[in-house]
Design a protein around this motif. Structure first.
Motif, PDB file in Angstrom:
ATOM      1  N   VAL A   7       0.858  -1.184   0.000  1.00 49.12           N
ATOM      2  CA  VAL A   7       0.000   0.000   0.000  1.00 49.12           C
ATOM      3  C   VAL A   7       0.892   1.231   0.000  1.00 49.12           C
ATOM      4  O   VAL A   7       1.681   1.432   0.930  1.00 49.12           O
ATOM      5  CB  VAL A   7      -0.934   0.036   1.226  1.00 49.12           C
ATOM      6  CG1 VAL A   7      -1.841   1.269   1.167  1.00 49.12           C
ATOM      7  CG2 VAL A   7      -1.769  -1.238   1.325  1.00 49.12           C
ATOM      8  N   THR A   8       0.777   2.068  -1.027  1.00 48.00           N
ATOM      9  CA  THR A   8       1.535   3.321  -1.047  1.00 48.00           C
ATOM     10  C   THR A   8       0.683   4.445  -0.448  1.00 48.00           C
ATOM     11  O   THR A   8      -0.539   4.362  -0.419  1.00 48.00           O
ATOM     12  CB  THR A   8       1.977   3.704  -2.467  1.00 48.00           C
ATOM     13  OG1 THR A   8       0.835   4.115  -3.241  1.00 48.00           O
ATOM     14  CG2 THR A   8       2.670   2.542  -3.162  1.00 48.00           C
ATOM     15  N   ALA A  10       0.590   5.073   2.650  1.00 50.03           N
ATOM     16  CA  ALA A  10      -0.074   4.318   3.711  1.00 50.03           C
ATOM     17  C   ALA A  10      -0.070   5.007   5.066  1.00 50.03           C
ATOM     18  O   ALA A  10      -0.703   4.519   6.006  1.00 50.03           O
ATOM     19  CB  ALA A  10       0.586   2.944   3.851  1.00 50.03           C
ATOM     20  N   SER A  11       0.614   6.133   5.188  1.00 49.48           N
ATOM     21  CA  SER A  11       0.788   6.726   6.517  1.00 49.48           C
ATOM     22  C   SER A  11      -0.467   7.400   7.050  1.00 49.48           C
ATOM     23  O   SER A  11      -0.575   7.654   8.251  1.00 49.48           O
ATOM     24  CB  SER A  11       1.942   7.739   6.497  1.00 49.48           C
ATOM     25  OG  SER A  11       1.698   8.763   5.543  1.00 49.48           O
ATOM     26  N   GLY A  15      -4.943   5.458   2.452  1.00 54.12           N
ATOM     27  CA  GLY A  15      -3.892   4.455   2.503  1.00 54.12           C
ATOM     28  C   GLY A  15      -3.877   3.706   3.815  1.00 54.12           C
ATOM     29  O   GLY A  15      -3.779   2.471   3.849  1.00 54.12           O
ATOM     30  N   ALA A  16      -3.971   4.430   4.923  1.00 51.78           N
ATOM     31  CA  ALA A  16      -4.008   3.786   6.234  1.00 51.78           C
ATOM     32  C   ALA A  16      -5.253   2.919   6.388  1.00 51.78           C
ATOM     33  O   ALA A  16      -5.211   1.856   7.007  1.00 51.78           O
ATOM     34  CB  ALA A  16      -3.951   4.846   7.336  1.00 51.78           C
ATOM     35  N   ALA A  19      -4.746  -0.280   4.508  1.00 52.41           N
ATOM     36  CA  ALA A  19      -3.878  -1.148   5.301  1.00 52.41           C
ATOM     37  C   ALA A  19      -4.665  -1.816   6.423  1.00 52.41           C
ATOM     38  O   ALA A  19      -4.524  -3.021   6.662  1.00 52.41           O
ATOM     39  CB  ALA A  19      -2.705  -0.337   5.860  1.00 52.41           C
ATOM     40  N   LEU A  29       1.516  -7.048   5.144  1.00 54.20           N
ATOM     41  CA  LEU A  29       1.534  -5.725   4.526  1.00 54.20           C
ATOM     42  C   LEU A  29       2.944  -5.213   4.285  1.00 54.20           C
ATOM     43  O   LEU A  29       3.861  -5.494   5.065  1.00 54.20           O
ATOM     44  CB  LEU A  29       0.798  -4.723   5.413  1.00 54.20           C
ATOM     45  CG  LEU A  29      -0.697  -4.950   5.632  1.00 54.20           C
ATOM     46  CD1 LEU A  29      -1.195  -4.059   6.751  1.00 54.20           C
ATOM     47  CD2 LEU A  29      -1.481  -4.691   4.351  1.00 54.20           C
ATOM     48  N   LEU A  31       4.091  -1.351   3.856  1.00 51.78           N
ATOM     49  CA  LEU A  31       3.578   0.020   3.932  1.00 51.78           C
ATOM     50  C   LEU A  31       4.609   0.988   3.378  1.00 51.78           C
ATOM     51  O   LEU A  31       5.764   1.006   3.822  1.00 51.78           O
ATOM     52  CB  LEU A  31       3.251   0.376   5.385  1.00 51.78           C
ATOM     53  CG  LEU A  31       2.295  -0.560   6.123  1.00 51.78           C
ATOM     54  CD1 LEU A  31       2.064  -0.048   7.541  1.00 51.78           C
ATOM     55  CD2 LEU A  31       0.972  -0.691   5.373  1.00 51.78           C
ATOM     56  N   ASN A  87      -1.939   4.259  -3.980  1.00 47.44           N
ATOM     57  CA  ASN A  87      -2.775   5.270  -3.335  1.00 47.44           C
ATOM     58  C   ASN A  87      -2.067   6.603  -3.147  1.00 47.44           C
ATOM     59  O   ASN A  87      -2.719   7.626  -2.987  1.00 47.44           O
ATOM     60  CB  ASN A  87      -3.239   4.746  -1.965  1.00 47.44           C
ATOM     61  CG  ASN A  87      -3.841   5.822  -1.107  1.00 47.44           C
ATOM     62  OD1 ASN A  87      -4.965   6.271  -1.333  1.00 47.44           O
ATOM     63  ND2 ASN A  87      -3.083   6.286  -0.106  1.00 47.44           N
TER      64      ASN A  87
END
Length: 254
Positions: A7-8, A10-11, A15-16, A19, A29, A31, A87
């Motif tokens: 998942v790009t 993802a922070s 994205g989160a 995840a 995953l 991340l 993402n």
């Protein structure tokens, strides 16, 4: 299908949420984002709550070195991935002429160049294995004349439609996820405090609902996922509106 998802972006935001929902389904995953601290914090929460393996890969996808590192991980045949979620992204002011051209270049590179490179790496490995899913996060803006943001998202939608038609018969699907205005930190990063985006409350979506529907549509092999009936109706309407009227509609919000 391999049980690992990359998942790009993802922070935070969608994205989160991707995840979290993938972890809840038992996926390991990888991340990806620029902020190592935010990634580590999210990874710790997901490991504790869902007991899944989580790899953190800090990278700036606009930077050649960062993009190459993620491309290498996505295409690694020894550690195959089953799902890629492209993402990562950001928005700009709609006034292209007033924007810094360097910002516009980064915007184009992240939404188009990074998506293209990562999709290419994933497709090579997935087609060899005979399974896989790619979700490219686009936007309803991709159906509208809405500055360069609409333009890059239109590319994502067109590419995903084509790739799904070509590769779905070989058990690899590609889905463009096209949400409307969604409650995340996306608009805050544009400098807009909550409630000042100029969008009616009824048009806002919940991130968990967007991701849930996107994953369901991807599992069904759909080329395009437009979460919520209200946005499906809006997109259908824009297809019959005269160009100038569609352009005025597209100016709503930021």
């Amino acid at each position: 299908m391999a049980k690992t998802a990359v998942v790009t972006g993802a922070s935070s935001g969608l994205g989160a949420e991707f995840a979290r929902q993938l972890a809840a389904r038992g996926a390991s995953l990888v991340l990806v984002a620029r902020d190592r601290g935010a990634l580590e914090e999210l990874a710790d929460r997901l490991r504790a709550e869902y007991r899944v393996d989580v790899e953190v890969l800090p990278a700036d996808l606009v930077d050649d070195v960062g993009l190459a590192a993620v491309v290498e991980r996505v295409g690694d045949r020894r550690r195959p991935i089953g799902i890629l979620v492209n993402n990562a992204g950001f928005g700009l002011d709609l006034d292209f002429a007033a924007n810094d051209i360097a910002d516009e270049q980064r915007h184009l590179d992240l939404h188009v160049r990074a998506t293209m490179h990562l999709s290419h790496a994933a497709l090579g490995a997935m087609l060899e294995r005979g399974s896989g899913r790619i979700l490219n996060v686009a936007s309803v803006a991709g159906f509208l004349p809405r500055g360069t943001y609409g333009a890059v998202k239109a590319w994502v939608i067109s590419f995903s439609r084509w790739a799904n038609a070509v590769y779905r018969p070989r058990s690899v699907t590609v889905t463009a996820v096209c949400p409307g205005f969604t409650h995340t930190n996306f608009h805050e990063r544009l400098g807009l405090p909550p409630g000042q985006e100029g969008i009616p409350a009824a048009m806002w979506l919940d991130a968990a609902d967007v991701v849930r529907e996107a994953l369901r549509d991807a599992a069904r092999g759909k080329a395009v996922s437009i979460p919520s009936l209200r946005y499906k109706a809006l997109i259908a309407l824009t297809r019959i509106l005269p160009g100038p009227l569609a352009a005025r509609l597209a100016k709503t919000g930021r």
